[in-house]
Motif scaffolding. Structure first.
Motif, PDB file in Angstrom:
ATOM      1  N   GLY A 308       0.654  -1.160  -0.006  1.00  0.00           N
ATOM      2  CA  GLY A 308      -0.073   0.063  -0.083  1.00  0.00           C
ATOM      3  C   GLY A 308       0.972   1.300  -0.023  1.00  0.00           C
ATOM      4  N   LEU A 309       1.816   1.362   0.883  1.00  0.00           N
ATOM      5  CA  LEU A 309       2.700   2.442   0.985  1.00  0.00           C
ATOM      6  C   LEU A 309       3.734   2.624  -0.481  1.00  0.00           C
ATOM      7  CD1 LEU A 309       4.140   2.233   4.555  1.00  0.00           C
ATOM      8  CD2 LEU A 309       2.655   4.062   3.733  1.00  0.00           C
ATOM      9  N   PHE A 310       4.064   1.453  -0.845  1.00  0.00           N
ATOM     10  CA  PHE A 310       5.017   1.480  -2.217  1.00  0.00           C
ATOM     11  C   PHE A 310       4.009   1.810  -2.997  1.00  0.00           C
ATOM     12  CE2 PHE A 310       7.096  -0.025  -5.674  1.00  0.00           C
ATOM     13  CZ  PHE A 310       8.540   0.116  -5.552  1.00  0.00           C
ATOM     14  N   GLY A 311       2.790   1.255  -3.127  1.00  0.00           N
ATOM     15  CA  GLY A 311       1.849   1.490  -4.282  1.00  0.00           C
ATOM     16  C   GLY A 311       1.502   3.034  -4.263  1.00  0.00           C
ATOM     17  N   ALA A 312       1.387   3.578  -3.196  1.00  0.00           N
ATOM     18  CA  ALA A 312       0.803   5.083  -3.291  1.00  0.00           C
ATOM     19  C   ALA A 312       1.952   5.868  -3.577  1.00  0.00           C
ATOM     20  CB  ALA A 312       0.431   5.481  -1.880  1.00  0.00           C
ATOM     21  N   ALA A 313       3.229   5.575  -3.154  1.00  0.00           N
ATOM     22  CA  ALA A 313       4.350   6.320  -3.633  1.00  0.00           C
ATOM     23  C   ALA A 313       4.504   6.503  -5.362  1.00  0.00           C
ATOM     24  CB  ALA A 313       5.381   5.830  -3.084  1.00  0.00           C
ATOM     25  N   ALA A 314       4.222   4.952  -5.786  1.00  0.00           N
ATOM     26  CA  ALA A 314       4.515   4.770  -7.265  1.00  0.00           C
ATOM     27  C   ALA A 314       3.415   5.507  -7.925  1.00  0.00           C
ATOM     28  CB  ALA A 314       4.310   3.284  -7.305  1.00  0.00           C
ATOM     29  N   ALA A 315       2.300   5.623  -7.269  1.00  0.00           N
ATOM     30  CA  ALA A 315       1.115   6.288  -8.186  1.00  0.00           C
ATOM     31  C   ALA A 315       1.464   7.934  -8.265  1.00  0.00           C
ATOM     32  CB  ALA A 315      -0.277   6.203  -7.235  1.00  0.00           C
ATOM     33  N   PHE A 316       2.086   8.429  -7.236  1.00  0.00           N
ATOM     34  CA  PHE A 316       2.697   9.651  -7.093  1.00  0.00           C
ATOM     35  C   PHE A 316       3.665  10.048  -8.166  1.00  0.00           C
ATOM     36  CE2 PHE A 316       5.388  13.094  -6.028  1.00  0.00           C
ATOM     37  CZ  PHE A 316       4.473  14.205  -5.316  1.00  0.00           C
ATOM     38  N   ALA A 317       4.612   9.084  -8.185  1.00  0.00           N
ATOM     39  CA  ALA A 317       5.797   9.214  -8.933  1.00  0.00           C
ATOM     40  C   ALA A 317       5.351   9.054 -10.630  1.00  0.00           C
ATOM     41  CB  ALA A 317       6.670   8.063  -8.956  1.00  0.00           C
TER      42      ALA A 317
END
Length: 322
Positions: A308-317
């Motif tokens: 969830g944390l990694f994916g949220a950061a990936a969505a921002f990126a």
């Protein structure tokens, strides 16, 4: 650039500092986990994370939230917090931000985590395809479903409500399970069976078929007894759950035109060893005329500890740094 990644659920709010660059996550720091019940709002939890970090937070934020995110006002399930997207800049001091559904975040994680963060379940032991559709489904409190569409120039995550398709029984035991569930739900979706709470109905159905009187247990108790192997009916219910998950995952892959499937979620990881030897693979490929196509499809389970944390950061990126 540094950003704050947040994964907001019903019980816990997780925060971490991430580094993103050129549309991808470069690193994810050690997460801080706070109980939502201990904080009045996202803003106060955010401030507690900042205080614990001991320095000002970056003015960029990615939030994964266990709720639909299309509207400005986001009301969480099993959590009294209300998030207003129009107030994120003012309340959280974020000049750039993105909000995604929690399972959409899992889709972004599947797109960006390294191959070492997957284990093989069935089908050919090959990497996930570099182009085309990967179906993602995750049994937890509900059944999350998403699509990852990869193209030569990037990828796109499509959030769906595939967990709410009709449950399709495939044998006499599942006929009895459907009949039992219909006493409570006029329409029985796949989520009523292939999600954490569904183990209760499976357990009670199996006990009734054997004419055995069993105590009334909640799903957490049955899962514990099944995984520990301390209750034979609970263990049989776990096997039946894995069979149903295999069938549902195969149906989703057919419906979405997938080339591969990823099982996600904490529950999926918890039962990973059982999935491999349960008959999950046989149910996954048992699609009549399409059995050969299904057998050629790799099926994996994501093992990253914080998708969830990694994916949220990936969505921002993807949105802000490409």
């Amino acid at each position: 650039m540094e950003i704050v990644a947040a994964d907001i659920g019903g019980t816990h709010a997780r925060f971490a500092i991430a580094e993103v660059e050129n549309g991808r996550v470069v690193s994810l720091g050690e997460p801080a986990t706070l109980k939502t019940a201990d904080h009045a709002s996202l803003q106060t939890a955010y401030q507690a994370f900042e205080a614990g970090l001991g320095r000002p937070l970056p003015r960029a934020l990615a939030i994964a939230v266990a709720s639909p995110v299309a509207n400005d006002v986001i009301r969480l399930t099993n959590n009294p917090w209300i998030i207003r997207k129009s107030l994120i800049t003012e309340r959280l001091k974020a000049d750039q931000w993105v909000v995604v559904n929690d399972f959409g975040a899992v889709g972004h994680a599947v797109a960006q985590v390294p191959s070492s963060d997957f284990i093989h379940l069935c089908g050919p032991d090959t990497p996930l395809p570099s182009e085309g559709i990967t179906t993602i489904c995750g049994p937890g409190t509900g059944l999350g479903v998403a699509q990852l569409l990869r193209r030569k120039n990037g990828y796109q995550v499509l959030e769906t409500e595939g967990g709410h398709m009709d449950f399709a029984p495939l044998d006499g035991i599942e006929d009895a399970l459907l009949k039992r569930l219909r006493k409570t739900f006029t329409r029985v979706s796949a989520e009523r069976v292939v999600a954490g709470p569904g183990i209760v109905a499976i357990y009670e159905t199996l006990a009734a078929l054997e004419g055995r009187a069993v105590p009334s247990h909640d799903d957490k108790t049955i899962w514990t007894e099944a995984i520990d192997g301390t209750d034979s009916i609970a263990l049989a219910a776990l096997d039946r759950f894995c069979l149903a998950l295999g069938a549902v995952a195969g149906d989703l892959a057919l419906a979405q035109g997938a080339k591969a499937v990823v099982i996600a979620g904490g529950l999926g990881f918890r039962i990973k060893d059982r999935l491999i030897r349960s008959g999950f693979d046989q149910r996954f490929v048992a699609k009549g005329r399409f059995q050969g196509m299904m057998a050629a499809m790799p099926v994996k389970l994501i093992t990253h500890p914080q998708p969830g944390l990694f994916g949220a950061a990936a969505a921002f990126a993807q949105e802000h740094t490409q």
